[in-house]
Design a protein around this motif. Structure first.
Motif, mmCIF file in Angstrom:
data_model
loop_
_atom_site.group_PDB
_atom_site.id
_atom_site.type_symbol
_atom_site.label_atom_id
_atom_site.label_comp_id
_atom_site.label_asym_id
_atom_site.label_seq_id
_atom_site.Cartn_x
_atom_site.Cartn_y
_atom_site.Cartn_z
ATOM 1 N N PRO A 94 0.817 -1.222 0.000
ATOM 2 C CA PRO A 94 0.000 0.000 0.000
ATOM 3 C C PRO A 94 0.848 1.268 0.000
ATOM 4 O O PRO A 94 0.466 2.271 -0.619
ATOM 5 N N ALA A 95 1.999 1.228 0.693
ATOM 6 C CA ALA A 95 2.862 2.416 0.754
ATOM 7 C C ALA A 95 3.411 2.754 -0.627
ATOM 8 O O ALA A 95 3.421 3.919 -1.047
ATOM 9 N N PHE A 96 3.862 1.731 -1.363
ATOM 10 C CA PHE A 96 4.385 1.956 -2.707
ATOM 11 C C PHE A 96 3.269 2.391 -3.653
ATOM 12 O O PHE A 96 3.472 3.234 -4.527
ATOM 13 N N SER A 97 2.085 1.810 -3.460
ATOM 14 C CA SER A 97 0.944 2.196 -4.276
ATOM 15 C C SER A 97 0.594 3.662 -4.074
ATOM 16 O O SER A 97 0.225 4.362 -5.021
ATOM 17 N N LEU A 98 0.730 4.143 -2.845
ATOM 18 C CA LEU A 98 0.463 5.546 -2.546
ATOM 19 C C LEU A 98 1.449 6.449 -3.262
ATOM 20 O O LEU A 98 1.091 7.514 -3.768
ATOM 21 N N ILE A 99 2.719 6.008 -3.331
ATOM 22 C CA ILE A 99 3.740 6.797 -4.024
ATOM 23 C C ILE A 99 3.444 6.871 -5.521
ATOM 24 O O ILE A 99 3.570 7.926 -6.145
ATOM 25 N N MET A 100 3.019 5.740 -6.091
ATOM 26 C CA MET A 100 2.813 5.671 -7.534
ATOM 27 C C MET A 100 1.509 6.347 -7.965
ATOM 28 O O MET A 100 1.480 7.055 -8.979
ATOM 29 N N ASP A 101 0.438 6.108 -7.214
ATOM 30 C CA ASP A 101 -0.878 6.540 -7.680
ATOM 31 C C ASP A 101 -1.506 7.667 -6.869
ATOM 32 O O ASP A 101 -2.491 8.249 -7.305
ATOM 33 N N SER A 102 -0.968 7.949 -5.698
ATOM 34 C CA SER A 102 -1.499 8.962 -4.792
ATOM 35 C C SER A 102 -2.845 8.536 -4.217
ATOM 36 O O SER A 102 -3.415 7.514 -4.622
ATOM 37 N N ASN A 103 -3.368 9.321 -3.290
ATOM 38 C CA ASN A 103 -4.637 9.019 -2.629
ATOM 39 C C ASN A 103 -5.768 9.835 -3.244
ATOM 40 O O ASN A 103 -5.534 10.901 -3.827
ATOM 41 N N PRO A 104 -7.004 9.371 -3.137
ATOM 42 C CA PRO A 104 -8.135 10.239 -3.491
ATOM 43 C C PRO A 104 -8.112 11.497 -2.620
ATOM 44 O O PRO A 104 -7.720 11.434 -1.449
ATOM 45 N N THR A 105 -8.512 12.614 -3.199
ATOM 46 C CA THR A 105 -8.436 13.892 -2.491
ATOM 47 C C THR A 105 -9.813 14.525 -2.395
ATOM 48 O O THR A 105 -10.517 14.675 -3.410
ATOM 49 N N LEU A 106 -10.210 14.889 -1.194
ATOM 50 C CA LEU A 106 -11.495 15.547 -0.973
ATOM 51 C C LEU A 106 -11.400 17.000 -1.433
ATOM 52 O O LEU A 106 -10.578 17.769 -0.935
ATOM 53 N N VAL A 107 -12.218 17.400 -2.406
ATOM 54 C CA VAL A 107 -12.166 18.763 -2.940
ATOM 55 C C VAL A 107 -13.465 19.536 -2.704
ATOM 56 O O VAL A 107 -13.489 20.758 -2.855
ATOM 57 N N ILE A 108 -14.551 18.829 -2.369
ATOM 58 C CA ILE A 108 -15.823 19.486 -2.046
ATOM 59 C C ILE A 108 -16.384 18.846 -0.787
ATOM 60 O O ILE A 108 -16.430 17.620 -0.677
ATOM 61 N N GLN A 109 -16.800 19.668 0.160
ATOM 62 C CA GLN A 109 -17.420 19.157 1.384
ATOM 63 C C GLN A 109 -18.585 20.053 1.766
ATOM 64 O O GLN A 109 -18.437 21.267 1.907
ATOM 65 N N ASN A 110 -19.763 19.443 1.877
ATOM 66 C CA ASN A 110 -20.978 20.164 2.240
ATOM 67 C C ASN A 110 -21.222 21.375 1.334
ATOM 68 O O ASN A 110 -21.579 22.458 1.785
ATOM 69 N N GLY A 111 -21.002 21.158 0.042
ATOM 70 C CA GLY A 111 -21.258 22.216 -0.926
ATOM 71 C C GLY A 111 -20.191 23.287 -0.996
ATOM 72 O O GLY A 111 -20.346 24.267 -1.726
ATOM 73 N N LYS A 112 -19.096 23.138 -0.268
ATOM 74 C CA LYS A 112 -18.015 24.121 -0.247
ATOM 75 C C LYS A 112 -16.773 23.545 -0.913
ATOM 76 O O LYS A 112 -16.407 22.396 -0.666
#
Length: 251
Positions: A94-112
């Motif tokens: 999982p650590a190497f996978s994080l380096i290669m592909d990165s994590n999903p990123t929260l960009v909208i929360q509660n309409g903001k």
């Protein structure tokens, strides 16, 4: 070199390029099948760059006559093997996978919009709104969460009050949905498809007899989810006043 020798040399070059192109094409088909469907859909940044590089090597393999074909074939093979190795490592680590592909990123929360996270992913506001429109969202305030995936797509969860009503919400129990079953393609009947839908040749004959049709008249036919027969003829007649095709749906 006279004209005749020049023509002969050009023919030899053309033949070599044609053979190389066929080999490169077949090699790409085999290697992409080995690499898996991830190379075709939902590409991460690594997959995208990797696909371009493999394609570039294959193109050079086919057209670069100044070097031996074997060299490019070896490079293509090694690059594919390294990709398979990295895929295996990312599955196990999982650590190497994080380096290669990165994590999903929260960009909208509660309409903001979370500008800081958006900037980290180097996504502009107009790009975000475009991705929202592609999800049929035209009012950002209806979004509970918006997550930017590693492959660059946007996943959204609407607020409960903005989510569409489902059959379970209405305590309804609709029948199980079937798939459309292809039956005739280019005038050729696929008999095994009839059995899949619990039909037989007699049923099909009756349907075609009602319309005075034969299998050879049909370009495409399929049994729809509602068990009706869809027919598209080779000859579709179109009038000037309105578009009238010969597609028919029969019970």
């Amino acid at each position: 070199m006279d004209v005749e020798d020049g023509d002969l040399y050009m023919m030899e070059e053309t033949t070599v390029v044609a053979v190389r192109a066929i080999i490169a094409f077949l090699t790409l088909i085999i290697y992409t099948r080995v690499l898996g469907k991830q190379q075709m859909g939902n590409l991460t940044y690594f997959d995208y760059i990797n696909g371009i590089t493999i394609g570039s090597i294959a193109g050079t393999f086919a057209t670069n006559l100044s070097s031996k074909a074997w060299i490019h074939f070896v490079a293509l093979t090694i690059f594919t093997l390294i990709t398979i190795l990295f895929q295996y490592i990312t599955l196990k680590s999982p650590a190497f996978s994080l380096i290669m592909d990165s994590n999903p990123t929260l960009v909208i929360q509660n309409g903001k919009i979370l500008e800081q996270n958006l900037n980290k992913m180097r996504v502009k506001f107009d790009e975000l709104t475009m991705m929202l429109r592609q999800k049929d969202v035209f009012d950002i305030t209806t979004v509970d969460y918006g997550i930017l995936e590693p492959d660059g797509t946007l996943s959204i969860a609407l607020k409960p009050e903005n989510q569409p009503v489902t059959a379970s919400d209405m305590h309804m129990h609709p029948p199980t949905q079937k798939l459309m079953t292809e039956l005739i393609i280019d005038g050729v009947l696929m008999k095994e498809k009839l059995a899949e839908r619990n039909k037989d040749n007699r049923w099909l004959t009756e349907q075609l007899k009602k319309q005075n049709l034969s299998i050879q008249d049909i370009a495409f036919a399929a049994i729809l989810p509602n068990d009706k027969l869809y027919i598209d003829l080779y000859k579709d007649h179109v009038t000037d006043k309105s578009v009238t095709d010969q597609n028919k749906v029969h019970k």
